[in-house]
Design a protein around this motif. Structure first.
Motif, PDB file in Angstrom:
ATOM      1  N   ASP A  60      -8.991  -8.400 -21.561  1.00 36.90           N
ATOM      2  CA  ASP A  60      -8.880  -8.470 -23.081  1.00 36.90           C
ATOM      3  C   ASP A  60      -8.260  -9.672 -23.289  1.00 36.90           C
ATOM      4  N   GLY A  61      -8.552  -9.908 -24.647  1.00 36.58           N
ATOM      5  CA  GLY A  61      -8.020 -11.294 -25.313  1.00 36.58           C
ATOM      6  C   GLY A  61      -6.465 -11.508 -25.314  1.00 36.58           C
ATOM      7  N   GLY A  62      -5.799 -10.297 -25.452  1.00 42.88           N
ATOM      8  CA  GLY A  62      -4.173 -10.329 -25.586  1.00 42.88           C
ATOM      9  C   GLY A  62      -3.664 -10.768 -24.110  1.00 42.88           C
ATOM     10  N   MET A  63      -4.379 -10.201 -23.226  1.00 45.67           N
ATOM     11  CA  MET A  63      -3.644 -10.314 -21.769  1.00 45.67           C
ATOM     12  C   MET A  63      -3.944 -11.900 -21.579  1.00 45.67           C
ATOM     13  N   ARG A  64      -5.263 -12.368 -21.922  1.00 49.63           N
ATOM     14  CA  ARG A  64      -5.610 -13.778 -21.602  1.00 49.63           C
ATOM     15  C   ARG A  64      -4.660 -14.944 -22.171  1.00 49.63           C
ATOM     16  N   ALA A  65      -4.270 -14.413 -23.480  1.00 46.98           N
ATOM     17  CA  ALA A  65      -3.436 -15.300 -24.119  1.00 46.98           C
ATOM     18  C   ALA A  65      -1.937 -15.344 -23.515  1.00 46.98           C
ATOM     19  N   ARG A  66      -1.672 -14.168 -23.153  1.00 50.69           N
ATOM     20  CA  ARG A  66      -0.400 -14.012 -22.571  1.00 50.69           C
ATOM     21  C   ARG A  66      -0.061 -15.068 -21.327  1.00 50.69           C
ATOM     22  N   ILE A  67      -1.463 -14.858 -20.414  1.00 50.24           N
ATOM     23  CA  ILE A  67      -1.316 -15.654 -19.215  1.00 50.24           C
ATOM     24  C   ILE A  67      -1.356 -17.067 -19.564  1.00 50.24           C
ATOM     25  N   ASP A  68      -2.242 -17.432 -20.467  1.00 51.47           N
ATOM     26  CA  ASP A  68      -2.257 -18.787 -20.763  1.00 51.47           C
ATOM     27  C   ASP A  68      -0.771 -19.249 -21.257  1.00 51.47           C
ATOM     28  N   ALA A  69      -0.096 -18.447 -22.231  1.00 47.14           N
ATOM     29  CA  ALA A  69       1.069 -19.028 -22.646  1.00 47.14           C
ATOM     30  C   ALA A  69       1.991 -18.878 -21.560  1.00 47.14           C
ATOM     31  N   LEU A  70       2.161 -18.364 -20.566  1.00 51.08           N
ATOM     32  CA  LEU A  70       2.718 -18.048 -19.492  1.00 51.08           C
ATOM     33  C   LEU A  70       2.737 -19.541 -18.611  1.00 51.08           C
ATOM     34  N   LEU A  71       1.398 -20.023 -18.407  1.00 55.19           N
ATOM     35  CA  LEU A  71       1.272 -21.125 -17.715  1.00 55.19           C
ATOM     36  C   LEU A  71       1.437 -22.333 -18.432  1.00 55.19           C
ATOM     37  N   THR A  72       1.442 -22.434 -19.854  1.00 55.93           N
ATOM     38  CA  THR A  72       1.780 -23.609 -20.940  1.00 55.93           C
ATOM     39  C   THR A  72       3.293 -23.608 -20.330  1.00 55.93           C
ATOM     40  N   ASP A  73       4.116 -22.441 -20.284  1.00 57.32           N
ATOM     41  CA  ASP A  73       5.513 -22.718 -20.545  1.00 57.32           C
ATOM     42  C   ASP A  73       5.839 -23.013 -19.107  1.00 57.32           C
ATOM     43  N   ARG A  74       5.177 -22.796 -18.183  1.00 50.65           N
ATOM     44  CA  ARG A  74       5.620 -23.163 -16.932  1.00 50.65           C
ATOM     45  C   ARG A  74       5.227 -24.560 -16.531  1.00 50.65           C
ATOM     46  N   GLN A  75       4.247 -24.956 -17.294  1.00 50.35           N
ATOM     47  CA  GLN A  75       4.073 -26.604 -17.075  1.00 50.35           C
ATOM     48  C   GLN A  75       4.874 -27.285 -17.752  1.00 50.35           C
ATOM     49  N   ALA A  76       5.333 -26.864 -18.918  1.00 51.20           N
ATOM     50  CA  ALA A  76       6.318 -27.463 -19.668  1.00 51.20           C
ATOM     51  C   ALA A  76       7.822 -27.617 -18.797  1.00 51.20           C
ATOM     52  N   ALA A  77       8.083 -26.308 -18.372  1.00 59.19           N
ATOM     53  CA  ALA A  77       9.242 -26.401 -17.438  1.00 59.19           C
ATOM     54  C   ALA A  77       9.153 -27.261 -16.544  1.00 59.19           C
ATOM     55  N   ARG A  78       8.230 -27.626 -15.761  1.00 62.26           N
ATOM     56  CA  ARG A  78       7.873 -28.244 -14.634  1.00 62.26           C
ATOM     57  C   ARG A  78       7.910 -29.770 -15.003  1.00 62.26           C
ATOM     58  N   VAL A  79       7.275 -30.284 -16.261  1.00 59.92           N
ATOM     59  CA  VAL A  79       7.628 -31.538 -16.667  1.00 59.92           C
ATOM     60  C   VAL A  79       9.085 -31.993 -16.953  1.00 59.92           C
ATOM     61  N   ASN A  80       9.563 -30.604 -17.674  1.00 63.46           N
ATOM     62  CA  ASN A  80      11.313 -31.064 -17.898  1.00 63.46           C
ATOM     63  C   ASN A  80      12.067 -30.750 -16.544  1.00 63.46           C
ATOM     64  N   LYS A  81      11.515 -30.687 -15.476  1.00 65.02           N
ATOM     65  CA  LYS A  81      12.282 -30.657 -14.124  1.00 65.02           C
ATOM     66  C   LYS A  81      13.091 -29.349 -14.287  1.00 65.02           C
ATOM     67  N   ASP A  82      12.844 -28.432 -14.821  1.00 64.66           N
ATOM     68  CA  ASP A  82      13.525 -27.050 -15.184  1.00 64.66           C
ATOM     69  C   ASP A  82      12.893 -26.138 -14.020  1.00 64.66           C
ATOM     70  N   TYR A  83      13.122 -26.336 -12.820  1.00 67.75           N
ATOM     71  CA  TYR A  83      12.527 -25.656 -11.886  1.00 67.75           C
ATOM     72  C   TYR A  83      12.805 -24.379 -11.702  1.00 67.75           C
ATOM     73  N   ALA A  84      14.101 -23.848 -12.051  1.00 66.04           N
ATOM     74  CA  ALA A  84      14.447 -22.356 -11.990  1.00 66.04           C
ATOM     75  C   ALA A  84      13.495 -21.840 -13.106  1.00 66.04           C
ATOM     76  N   SER A  85      13.469 -22.262 -14.352  1.00 62.70           N
ATOM     77  CA  SER A  85      12.422 -21.527 -15.240  1.00 62.70           C
ATOM     78  C   SER A  85      11.048 -21.529 -14.696  1.00 62.70           C
ATOM     79  N   ALA A  86      10.583 -22.612 -14.128  1.00 62.28           N
ATOM     80  CA  ALA A  86       9.202 -22.497 -13.828  1.00 62.28           C
ATOM     81  C   ALA A  86       8.883 -21.628 -12.550  1.00 62.28           C
ATOM     82  N   ASP A  87       9.807 -21.504 -11.705  1.00 68.88           N
ATOM     83  CA  ASP A  87       9.845 -20.285 -10.659  1.00 68.88           C
ATOM     84  C   ASP A  87       9.891 -18.906 -11.226  1.00 68.88           C
ATOM     85  N   ALA A  88      10.685 -18.858 -12.142  1.00 69.90           N
ATOM     86  CA  ALA A  88      10.715 -17.368 -12.890  1.00 69.90           C
ATOM     87  C   ALA A  88       9.335 -16.948 -13.618  1.00 69.90           C
TER      88      ALA A  88
END
Ligand code: AMP
Ligand code: ZN
Length: 465
Positions: free
Chosen positions: A408-436
């Motif tokens: 469902d759309g909600g789940m999809r949006a949630r996964i996409d948001a988590l992935l976007t946050d993870r990408q951002a954390a990686r770009v900022n070299k915040d590897y602890a957040s990226a791993d979490a």
């Protein structure tokens, strides 16, 4: 019109393809003997010539290409299988024709224009054989009709062998009734209990070679543009087809002869007699998609041998994931109606250079991925889909490719948001957040693959979760 060059076995050279009649381009490929399921080695020619069929349709127009691939439904192995089950041969041949069609569909192989079955062309075979007897190219002996190779001076030209070499190199059956050891069977008596067909020279059944010659003439014509098959068919099968057709019609059988190399596993050819075979359905049961198998079968140039292994499957899946990943990202973009991009057509026109076509496909992918404006995205997506069509890829909906069409759309949006946050954390070299974030994503049953175009995700299959 885009140029096509093909390597022609008969002239041992690369030649520009010029069809006799561009309004009706003709191609014949020797098809399977339907006594059992075909393996992925048998499907290599089917996939390779499917790409050529698609290319010809693209260049000459879909209605201007006539492609025939036969079913050999008369054969000793079929008789043996039928006898073992105590059924009519049609029970066996219909069963395995259906399996062949199902496997072909899974591999994205288009139905040829004609799929003649040998048993439906017995009268044509008998007529052709009668003509060969009358012309002195064939003779009767002990209920058999044999083709006399000495009656045809050009015998051996296709395979480039002398008669002595042919006899020594091939398992030509030695029989007392043959005038020459290289003479081959056009017609033979059936054993008691085996199916037989009437003929002016005695009831019996045809040899394998005459089946193709007769089916080519009756579906496509006496001379065709392209004849294809596996490299093992050059001699004796194709050499004999040429001899029969040339002597019956006084015209060459085909203007271009194409042969694919073997599919191997380790150092050995994949073959039923060696026991190292894999069927498409076995791979599909392991969760490997038909397009992945097809992609793997086209990774090497068709004339070269190709080694089948798990690494090839994995690379093929990853390549298609990248393509489908970008298509999914462009899911809301309506693709522009684009022709197949020039570099893809050029690569395929270069003797079906599929590795080069893959490189061209990934250049379009890079462009689609970088596309900024809506128009650039629509164009690149349209080109990607057009290139996919001529190669037989990208036919699935990207969501179903990744197994997320039920989500469902909600789940999809949630996964996409988590992935976007993870990408951002990686770009900022915040590897602890990226791993979490990665742990959170994992917990949702999502499998992430990082690709040069960014992460793609799918839902874990039950056994992976
Ligand atoms: P068969 O059923 O053995 O007559 O084979 C059907 C077609 O598959 C022929 O064109 C063969 O040349 C081809 N073929 C069989 N085994 C392989 C293989 N391992 N790799 C590529 N082509 C094959
Ligand atoms: Zn054939």
């Amino acid at each position: 019109m885009s140029d096509i060059f093909l390597y022609d076995t008969a002239s041992r050279s690369r030649r520009r393809f010029v069809p006799a009649d561009p309004q009706r381009v003709t191609m014949y490929v020797c098809g399977p003997t339907v006594y059992g399921p075909a393996h992925i080695g048998n499907f290599r020619p089917a996939v390779v010539f499917d790409v050529l069929f698609r290319l010809l349709r693209e260049v000459y127009g879909a209605d201007h290409v006539a492609y025939a691939r036969n079913f050999t439904d008369v054969d000793d192995k079929i008789n043996a299988a039928a006898a073992q089950e105590g059924v009519d041969i049609s029970v066996i041949t219909e069963r395995f024709t259906k399996v062949y069609h199902d496997d072909s569909a899974a591999l994205g192989i288009l139905r040829p224009t004609f799929e003649p079955a040998a048993t439906a062309h017995m009268a044509e075979m008998a007529a052709m054989i009668s003509g060969l007897i009358e012309a002195g190219h064939a003779y009767q002996a002990e209920g058999h009709v044999l083709f006399s190779v000495k009656s045809h001076a050009a015998y051996g030209k296709l395979s480039g062998r002398s008669l002595d070499e042919m006899i020594a190199g091939a398992r030509v059956e030695v029989a007392p009734y043959k005038k020459d050891a290289a003479d081959f069977v056009l017609w033979k008596p059936s054993k008691p209990g085996e199916p037989e067909w009437p003929a002016p020279f005695g009831a019996g059944r045809p040899g394998w070679h005459i089946e193709c010659s007769a089916m080519i003439a009756s579906t496509l014509g006496e001379t065709i543009d392209i004849h294809g098959g596996g490299i093992d068919l050059v001699f004796p099968h194709h050499e004999n087809e040429v001899a029969q057709s040339m002597c019956a019609h006084g015209k060459p059988l085909a203007n271009y002869w194409l042969h694919n190399g073997f599919l191997a596993m380790g150092a050995e050819k994949m073959s039923k007699s060696l026991g190292n075979v894999i069927r498409p359905s076995e791979l599909i049961a392991r969760g490997i998609k038909g397009e992945v198998i097809r992609y793997g079968l086209l990774t090497g140039h068709y004339r070269a041998p190709l080694d089948w292994n798990d690494k090839l499957i994995e690379q093929s899946r990853k390549a298609l994931d990248r393509l489908y990943g970008v298509l999914r990202r462009l899911g809301d973009v309506e693709p522009a109606d684009r022709p197949v991009p020039g570099p893809v057509l050029e690569a395929l026109g270069d003797d079906l250079n599929t590795p080069k076509a893959y490189a061209a496909l990934f250049e379009i992918l890079a462009r689609a991925n970088k596309a900024g404006t809506h128009e650039e995205q629509a164009n690149a997506k349209g080109e990607l889909l057009a290139a996919g069509r001529v190669l037989g890829f990208l036919q699935e909906n990207p969501d179903s490719w990744f197994g997320v069409d039920g989500l469902d759309g909600g789940m999809r949006a949630r996964i996409d948001a988590l992935l976007t946050d993870r990408q951002a954390a990686r770009v900022n070299k915040d590897y602890a957040s990226a791993d979490a974030l990665r742990t959170q994503i994992d917990a949702l049953g999502v499998l992430v693959d990082d690709t040069p175009e960014g992460p793609v995700w799918r839902m874990k299959a039950i056994e992976e979760a």
